[in-house]
Design an enzyme around this catalytic site. Structure first.
Site, PDB file in Angstrom:
ATOM      1  CG  ASN A  51      21.126 -41.041  47.500  1.00 57.38           C
ATOM      2  OD1 ASN A  51      20.412 -40.592  48.384  1.00 57.38           O
ATOM      3  ND2 ASN A  51      20.656 -41.653  46.427  1.00 57.38           N
ATOM      4  CG  HIS A  96      17.303 -37.207  46.315  1.00 60.64           C
ATOM      5  ND1 HIS A  96      17.760 -37.551  47.561  1.00 60.64           N
ATOM      6  CD2 HIS A  96      17.458 -38.312  45.532  1.00 60.64           C
ATOM      7  CE1 HIS A  96      18.167 -38.804  47.533  1.00 60.64           C
ATOM      8  NE2 HIS A  96      18.001 -39.287  46.321  1.00 60.64           N
ATOM      9  CB  CYS A 113      15.223 -40.683  47.137  1.00 63.27           C
ATOM     10  SG  CYS A 113      16.508 -41.920  47.129  1.00 63.27           S
TER      11      CYS A 113
END
Ligand code: UT7
Length: 333
Positions: A282, A252, A111
């Site tokens: 995500n 994020h 990520c």
């Protein structure tokens, strides 16, 4: 001289899957997913590979900049879901878009991959080693999520963001500062059990569903809340900035509650926080460039704005980048 973004675009697959799609297949509800994560829908491509998602984003960025793929001298793709383990997706993308003068590589920062790649790319630009760098943050999470595991499958989506990085004309814009961190003790809480050299694929690994994302949600959540908030606050403080000086926090997009905690620590109001987790879930390395691309498309950033980009993910890896925007929105013809 600093590295500046001279074009930005994104692409997500056409297929949209809302929370009720999952509720029909597994033991979950729209309410659980929305209240625990902030996600309403996400995009999946069940055919093709990662580079099929990247190509439209890369080509849109090239077109926006008014250059051809042959002008690109380096390609970096941040991802954990490459087309193949080798050759790199950077090599595959190079062939597909015809960037025949570029070298390049993939970067596995999960990520935080886009921030790791942005800092790496900026250093290549600052040193003169690259002049026109195509920087991608992208993941095809549908290829590594277990659609029978309700604790993980509802969280992720597929998507790609593409940025062109070039030398800026002054030191006043571009990648101004960064804090990047890593703690390998996080591996135990978030990883893919099999498929690498430690546990190559066998019938057993497939039967045991070991090729998917394994996550201990609560452990990662606690580490993410602290890690992302800490670096976001620290980068602001060490650049002598207050919340008033920050135009956008671009976090994020893993969980709305992690994002809220980061904004709160920085003293930022909700209007200054870029959020699109509701529409994309995500997308791992894709979240931050997709967010920036949407800010750009909606005329929400202007020259001189300060953006704090922040992430937390597998590794653990985490970090913040302070970016001063200099890409003007072209008026539509
Ligand atoms: O981007 C990479 C980094 N990753 C992250 O930042 C993710 C960090 N973690 C999180 O965002 C959260 O921990 C999750 C969203 C993954 C989970 O939220 P949570 O509030 O931590 O839930 P939990 O794991 O503590 O589970 C609470 C309950 C459990 O049931 P019991 O034991 O209380 O009966 C789970 O079994 O929710 C259950 N549960 C679900 N229920 C309905 C777990 N997944 C689901 C689901 N639908 N999809």
């Amino acid at each position: 001289m600093k590295a500046v973004i001279t074009a930005i675009a994104h692409h997500v697959p056409e297929g949209v899957y809302d929370n009720s799609w999952f509720a029909q297949k597994i033991d979950t509800t729209d309410e659980w997913i929305r209240t625990r994560t902030g996600i309403t829908e996400r995009h999946f491509a069940f055919e093709g590979g990662l580079t099929d998602i990247i190509v439209p984003a890369a080509e849109a960025a090239l077109q926006q900049r008014g250059i051809t793929a042959e002008d690109i001298d380096c390609i970096i793709i941040a991802t954990v879901t490459p087309d193949r383990i080798f050759p790199s997706s950077a090599a595959i993308l190079q062939r597909k878009i015809g960037a025949k003068n570029a070298w390049g590589f993939d970067l596995a920062g999960a990520c935080s991959g886009f921030l790791y790649a942005l800092v790496t790319g900026a250093k290549l630009i600052e040193s003169g080693a690259a002049k026109k760098l195509l920087l991608i943050g992208a993941d095809k999470m549908s290829s590594i999520i277990d659609f029978e595991d309700r604790a993980t499958c509802v969280l992720f989506g597929d998507g790609a963001g593409a940025v062109i990085l070039e030398p800026g004309e002054s030191d006043d814009y571009g990648v101004m500062d960064h804090i990047l961190r890593m703690d390998g003790n996080g591996e135990v809480h978030l990883h893919q059990k099999a498929g690498g050299s430690m546990r190559p694929p066998t019938i057993e690994t497939v039967t045991n569903r070991e090729h998917y994302v394994y996550q201990e949600g609560q452990a990662v959540f606690k580490a993410a809340v602290k890690g992302m908030a800490d670096v976001s606050y620290e980068i602001m403080e060490r650049n002598h900035m207050t919340a008033d000086d920050v135009t956008w926090l671009v976090p994020h997009q893993a969980n709305l509650r992690i994002i809220d905690a980061t904004a709160e620590r920085m003293g930022l109001s909700k209007e200054k926080v870029m959020i699109n987790i509701d529409r994309y879930g995500n997308t791992t390395a894709g979240t931050i460039p997709i967010c920036m691309s949407e800010l750009y498309q909606t005329h929400s950033v202007k020259t001189g704005d300060y953006l704090v980009l922040s992430s937390f993910g597998a590794g653990y890896t985490w970090g913040s980048v302070l970016l001063r925007w200099s890409l003007e929105q072209k008026e539509q013809a």
